[in-house]
Design a protein around this motif. Sequence first.
Motif, PDB file in Angstrom:
ATOM      1  N   LYS A   8       0.222  11.262   2.392  1.00 29.27           N
ATOM      2  CA  LYS A   8       0.046  11.980   3.659  1.00 29.27           C
ATOM      3  C   LYS A   8      -0.639  13.333   3.506  1.00 29.27           C
ATOM      4  O   LYS A   8      -1.284  13.818   4.440  1.00 29.27           O
TER       5      LYS A   8
ATOM      6  N   LYS B  55     -10.212  10.671   6.121  1.00 26.97           N
ATOM      7  CA  LYS B  55      -9.226   9.593   6.237  1.00 26.97           C
ATOM      8  C   LYS B  55      -8.176   9.742   5.138  1.00 26.97           C
ATOM      9  O   LYS B  55      -8.459  10.258   4.061  1.00 26.97           O
ATOM     10  N   PRO B  56      -6.951   9.286   5.389  1.00 29.50           N
ATOM     11  CA  PRO B  56      -5.892   9.440   4.386  1.00 29.50           C
ATOM     12  C   PRO B  56      -6.168   8.634   3.118  1.00 29.50           C
ATOM     13  O   PRO B  56      -6.798   7.573   3.167  1.00 29.50           O
TER      14      PRO B  56
ATOM     15  N   SER C  38       0.833  -1.198   0.000  1.00 30.92           N
ATOM     16  CA  SER C  38       0.000   0.000   0.000  1.00 30.92           C
ATOM     17  C   SER C  38       0.870   1.251   0.000  1.00 30.92           C
ATOM     18  O   SER C  38       2.038   1.208   0.397  1.00 30.92           O
TER      19      SER C  38
ATOM     20  N   GLU D 264       0.282   5.241   1.306  1.00 36.48           N
ATOM     21  CA  GLU D 264      -0.563   6.247   1.940  1.00 36.48           C
ATOM     22  C   GLU D 264      -0.031   7.637   1.608  1.00 36.48           C
ATOM     23  O   GLU D 264       1.119   7.961   1.907  1.00 36.48           O
TER      24      GLU D 264
ATOM     25  N   ILE E 255      -5.259   6.085   0.494  1.00 36.16           N
ATOM     26  CA  ILE E 255      -4.372   4.920   0.435  1.00 36.16           C
ATOM     27  C   ILE E 255      -4.551   4.247  -0.926  1.00 36.16           C
ATOM     28  O   ILE E 255      -5.660   3.862  -1.297  1.00 36.16           O
TER      29      ILE E 255
ATOM     30  N   LYS F 114      -6.617  13.685   1.828  1.00 34.83           N
ATOM     31  CA  LYS F 114      -7.643  12.977   2.601  1.00 34.83           C
ATOM     32  C   LYS F 114      -8.866  12.714   1.725  1.00 34.83           C
ATOM     33  O   LYS F 114      -9.114  13.438   0.749  1.00 34.83           O
TER      34      LYS F 114
END
Length: 513
Positions: free
Chosen positions: A100, A108-109, A96, A98, A111, A103
């Motif tokens: 940063k 939520k971030p 994965s 993510e 991914i 959102k």
Amino acid sequence: MEKTGLRAFLAVILSMAILFGSQYLYTKYYKPSEVQQQPVEVKKEDKKQIPQSVQPEPLKKEEPKQISKDIKYREVSIENDVFKVILANEGATIKSVELKKYKDNSGKPIILTSTDIPPLSISKDGKFNYSKVMFNIDDSNVSFKNSNQAVVVFTYNDSNIFLKRTFVFNKTDYVIDIKEEVKGFGSYYVTLGKDFGIFEKEDSPHWGPVILKEADRIELNPSKIKETTTYKEGVKWIAQEDKYFFSAIVPVTKANQFVVLPYNGDALTGVEFNDGINSYRVFAAPKEYDYLKKFNVGLEHIVDFGFFSIIARPLFWFLKLLYSLIGNYGVAIIILTILVRIPFIPIVNRGQKSMQKLSELQPKLMQLKEQYKNDPQRLQKEMMELYKKYKINPMSGCLPMLLQIPVFFALYKILTIAIELRQAPFMFWIHDLSAKDPYYVLPIIMGATMLIQQKMTPSTADPTQQKIMLLMPVVFTFLFLSFPSGLVLYWLINNLFGIAQQFYINKKIKKSV
């Protein structure tokens, strides 16, 4: 064309149809020179079959068999300033990524991951067995504490196969540099994995595989891929994208070929290499135009500005410049809209004056139509003489809108695909200029300004036609309800500027009477 794009296109076409239609009814015998639009030639990739002797073995949907040497499954986490990447020793793949700085709508971030075949899976003979191989890991240099780079090395070795894959991460970058040492395969494929780089398919102008061949961006629709398509010469990168995010493989050493193939109703993208030492760069990142341009491999073309890109790119650059000075994209859009309108002031002024004269000339035109209603050729001649005498072009009122159509669509593309405007707030209740107005205030105000502008503009239409024209602001309001609020803001400011300009012209005409 995506739904929003279709509505934008219909909005402009509708307005053009009404404007031209109303003019035509009163200038039936005035025939300006027609310019026939040349058809746009769409280049298609040559899909001739490769001779069987050199045809690559197609990748197949086959359950990978686990190959292991009693090595336990492990994950390694690498975190820099912009993303957090999880690597797995099963297949030496990316689990994965993510992002940063970004959102989702719930906070939520973002991914990026794969739903089936892991990113960077190795395929040989149409099978993904080596995506289940358990690699040894050397993660002794995984930290950025003493360096600007982090390194993770995966190795696998049996009696016939040797695989060594080295990941190199930079402290401030989305790019992942990969070096592979491979023996025993002859040739092999590296795939981006299923849906890796695609976060949200809904409302995306395009999602799925995209290839840059020479200077041509080639988009492929996953649902329409029925056979393997192979690209060789001139390919700079192969990617998977949605509206705002993407993943890509950019070869550094020469690749044999690039493939896009059907897989379980979707698509897989891959790059073929020979045994030896191969290097390539992997991106799993947002579509930040300036960031991608600095790599000088055409990655900025993952941001598709469309047909009017020659206009959109400088406008986008200027919009970002305004934002850097102001710090608010909504205010930047307002300033940009006004500045874009300024060059059209003389043309709009002439068009509005011409419409005013044409409105005053209507009694004489009606008289001519009545007088020569049985002699169309004479009527045409007399009307042309009347236009010439009063220096009027009946179609000049539509010219300003025609000239602004390319600017409109260029701005539309910017406002709907630029990740810089994703979740960008304006003020009050507008928290995301790339999303619709949640309370529909801007579209309603925009419709009201259209109505005011229509009332202020001299009309050549009879009462019945004027009532029909009143429907245009209503139709536009409904069309704009689900448009990005940034685009509605542009149109609203454009209308307000037009109202101010019409007020000035009307006042000037009254003084001259």
